[in-house]
Write a protein that holds these residues in place. Sequence first.
Motif, PDB file in Angstrom:
ATOM      1  N   SER A   1     -19.133  54.521  -5.894  1.00 56.85           N
ATOM      2  CA  SER A   1     -18.296  55.187  -4.889  1.00 56.85           C
ATOM      3  C   SER A   1     -18.019  54.305  -3.682  1.00 56.85           C
ATOM      4  CB  SER A   1     -18.960  56.494  -4.434  1.00 56.85           C
ATOM      5  OG  SER A   1     -20.229  56.233  -3.850  1.00 56.85           O
ATOM      6  N   GLN A   2     -18.822  53.265  -3.505  1.00 51.79           N
ATOM      7  CA  GLN A   2     -18.641  52.365  -2.365  1.00 51.79           C
ATOM      8  C   GLN A   2     -17.774  51.151  -2.714  1.00 51.79           C
ATOM      9  OE1 GLN A   2     -19.875  53.374   0.590  1.00 51.79           O
ATOM     10  NE2 GLN A   2     -20.616  55.181  -0.528  1.00 51.79           N
ATOM     11  N   ALA A   3     -17.493  50.983  -3.996  1.00 54.86           N
ATOM     12  CA  ALA A   3     -16.745  49.798  -4.433  1.00 54.86           C
ATOM     13  C   ALA A   3     -15.244  50.017  -4.303  1.00 54.86           C
ATOM     14  CB  ALA A   3     -17.102  49.466  -5.875  1.00 54.86           C
ATOM     15  N   ALA A   4     -14.508  48.925  -4.359  1.00 54.67           N
ATOM     16  CA  ALA A   4     -13.045  48.991  -4.307  1.00 54.67           C
ATOM     17  C   ALA A   4     -12.510  49.661  -5.569  1.00 54.67           C
ATOM     18  CB  ALA A   4     -12.471  47.585  -4.175  1.00 54.67           C
ATOM     19  N   THR A   5     -11.309  50.218  -5.460  1.00 60.06           N
ATOM     20  CA  THR A   5     -10.698  50.908  -6.601  1.00 60.06           C
ATOM     21  C   THR A   5     -10.569  49.987  -7.805  1.00 60.06           C
ATOM     22  OG1 THR A   5      -9.439  52.325  -5.097  1.00 60.06           O
ATOM     23  CG2 THR A   5      -8.671  52.189  -7.376  1.00 60.06           C
ATOM     24  N   GLY A   6     -10.227  48.726  -7.556  1.00 57.78           N
ATOM     25  CA  GLY A   6     -10.056  47.777  -8.646  1.00 57.78           C
ATOM     26  C   GLY A   6     -11.326  47.564  -9.448  1.00 57.78           C
ATOM     27  N   VAL A   7     -12.459  47.613  -8.776  1.00 60.80           N
ATOM     28  CA  VAL A   7     -13.747  47.440  -9.460  1.00 60.80           C
ATOM     29  C   VAL A   7     -13.997  48.605 -10.409  1.00 60.80           C
ATOM     30  CG1 VAL A   7     -16.247  47.329  -9.152  1.00 60.80           C
ATOM     31  CG2 VAL A   7     -14.730  46.064  -7.601  1.00 60.80           C
ATOM     32  N   ASN A   8     -13.815  49.813  -9.917  1.00 60.04           N
ATOM     33  CA  ASN A   8     -14.033  50.997 -10.752  1.00 60.04           C
ATOM     34  C   ASN A   8     -12.985  51.108 -11.857  1.00 60.04           C
ATOM     35  OD1 ASN A   8     -16.385  52.088  -9.542  1.00 60.04           O
ATOM     36  ND2 ASN A   8     -15.167  52.869  -7.838  1.00 60.04           N
ATOM     37  N   ALA A   9     -11.769  50.670 -11.566  1.00 52.14           N
ATOM     38  CA  ALA A   9     -10.720  50.690 -12.588  1.00 52.14           C
ATOM     39  C   ALA A   9     -11.116  49.824 -13.772  1.00 52.14           C
ATOM     40  CB  ALA A   9      -9.405  50.196 -11.995  1.00 52.14           C
ATOM     41  N   ARG A  10     -11.710  48.690 -13.492  1.00 51.82           N
ATOM     42  CA  ARG A  10     -12.137  47.778 -14.556  1.00 51.82           C
ATOM     43  C   ARG A  10     -13.293  48.363 -15.363  1.00 51.82           C
ATOM     44  NH1 ARG A  10      -9.546  44.905 -10.810  1.00 51.82           N
ATOM     45  NH2 ARG A  10      -8.587  42.897 -11.383  1.00 51.82           N
ATOM     46  N   ILE A  11     -14.172  49.088 -14.701  1.00 47.26           N
ATOM     47  CA  ILE A  11     -15.273  49.745 -15.412  1.00 47.26           C
ATOM     48  C   ILE A  11     -14.719  50.774 -16.396  1.00 47.26           C
ATOM     49  CG2 ILE A  11     -17.237  51.314 -15.145  1.00 47.26           C
ATOM     50  CD1 ILE A  11     -17.803  49.953 -12.451  1.00 47.26           C
ATOM     51  N   ARG A  59     -10.642  40.247 -26.544  1.00 46.07           N
ATOM     52  CA  ARG A  59     -11.010  39.227 -25.564  1.00 46.07           C
ATOM     53  C   ARG A  59      -9.890  39.027 -24.549  1.00 46.07           C
ATOM     54  NH1 ARG A  59     -14.470  37.903 -22.536  1.00 46.07           N
ATOM     55  NH2 ARG A  59     -15.866  38.327 -24.309  1.00 46.07           N
ATOM     56  N   GLU A  60      -8.663  39.138 -24.996  1.00 43.15           N
ATOM     57  CA  GLU A  60      -7.507  39.008 -24.108  1.00 43.15           C
ATOM     58  C   GLU A  60      -7.550  40.078 -23.013  1.00 43.15           C
ATOM     59  OE1 GLU A  60      -2.661  39.384 -24.635  1.00 43.15           O
ATOM     60  OE2 GLU A  60      -3.876  38.646 -26.316  1.00 43.15           O
ATOM     61  N   ILE A  61      -7.866  41.301 -23.424  1.00 43.68           N
ATOM     62  CA  ILE A  61      -7.956  42.396 -22.451  1.00 43.68           C
ATOM     63  C   ILE A  61      -9.123  42.176 -21.496  1.00 43.68           C
ATOM     64  CG2 ILE A  61      -8.356  44.873 -22.173  1.00 43.68           C
ATOM     65  CD1 ILE A  61      -6.927  45.310 -24.822  1.00 43.68           C
ATOM     66  N   LEU A  62     -10.264  41.775 -22.040  1.00 45.47           N
ATOM     67  CA  LEU A  62     -11.438  41.549 -21.194  1.00 45.47           C
ATOM     68  C   LEU A  62     -11.192  40.423 -20.191  1.00 45.47           C
ATOM     69  CD1 LEU A  62     -14.311  41.929 -23.819  1.00 45.47           C
ATOM     70  CD2 LEU A  62     -13.767  43.489 -21.932  1.00 45.47           C
ATOM     71  N   SER A  63     -10.457  39.404 -20.603  1.00 43.67           N
ATOM     72  CA  SER A  63     -10.148  38.295 -19.693  1.00 43.67           C
ATOM     73  C   SER A  63      -9.292  38.777 -18.527  1.00 43.67           C
ATOM     74  CB  SER A  63      -9.419  37.178 -20.447  1.00 43.67           C
ATOM     75  OG  SER A  63     -10.259  36.619 -21.433  1.00 43.67           O
ATOM     76  N   ILE A  64      -8.362  39.676 -18.819  1.00 40.35           N
ATOM     77  CA  ILE A  64      -7.524  40.240 -17.758  1.00 40.35           C
ATOM     78  C   ILE A  64      -8.367  41.076 -16.805  1.00 40.35           C
ATOM     79  CG2 ILE A  64      -5.684  41.921 -17.304  1.00 40.35           C
ATOM     80  CD1 ILE A  64      -4.329  40.929 -19.863  1.00 40.35           C
ATOM     81  N   LEU A  65      -9.293  41.837 -17.367  1.00 40.88           N
ATOM     82  CA  LEU A  65     -10.147  42.686 -16.534  1.00 40.88           C
ATOM     83  C   LEU A  65     -11.132  41.858 -15.708  1.00 40.88           C
ATOM     84  CD1 LEU A  65     -10.896  45.582 -19.053  1.00 40.88           C
ATOM     85  CD2 LEU A  65      -9.280  45.592 -17.142  1.00 40.88           C
ATOM     86  N   ASP A  66     -11.472  40.677 -16.191  1.00 39.57           N
ATOM     87  CA  ASP A  66     -12.394  39.808 -15.454  1.00 39.57           C
ATOM     88  C   ASP A  66     -11.707  39.085 -14.300  1.00 39.57           C
ATOM     89  OD1 ASP A  66     -14.518  40.499 -17.037  1.00 39.57           O
ATOM     90  OD2 ASP A  66     -14.302  38.790 -18.403  1.00 39.57           O
TER      91      ASP A  66
END
Length: 213
Positions: free
Chosen positions: A31-41, A204-211
């Motif tokens: 809840s304290q993290a940026a939206t982008g961080v939670n979006a990636r999770i 892996r392509e998707i994970l690379s984008i999320l990283d």
Amino acid sequence: MRQRCASKSNHAFRREPHTMARAKPITGLDSQAATGVNARIIARIRLEELYSWSQYVDNPYNVRELHNMRIAAKRLRYTFEVFEEVLPEASRAIVKELTHIQDELGALHDSDVMIALLRLCLGSQDSGAAYEEALLDTKKYESKKGFALPADLVTDLLEPGVAPTAEERYGLERMLLKQQQQREEQYSAFRQHWYELQARDFRREILSILDAY
């Protein structure tokens, strides 16, 4: 004139709800993290959910599992779309591929429903209980482009104990054969597309984008 058909079993008309696979629970959000961080999770969890169904791709008769794979692709696609502003621009290409997968599996599912409906109309016992709820809701499928059976005719043909006329049976059998052939083509196209994605390591392509940040 239609005749009473003793061979039609009431079992074929038992209404059992078809439930889609539940979405995998989202855990690990901050809840304290940026939206982008939670979006990636969320996206990573939805990605694993999609690939959990990949083991069923090689069997064209995994009707329920392929349908659930479509739902998983839709959930992942929605995740990318909802969080588009906080994810890399490269994710737009992923959305296009996921939409393609969803459309292919959606067409396959529509064919499965039509095939099951035609079998029910012909009095077959192997239509599959998983689709009976959807099949009896004929108005929904009649509104779709390409649905060839009027809802009134379907309702009449699905009445327990009533057999189609010889003329109706001939037409239904021709339609069933055509739909089965179309379904084979749809499945082959989807399977080829899926393995093309795996050849380029789509996961892996998707994970690379999320990283990437």
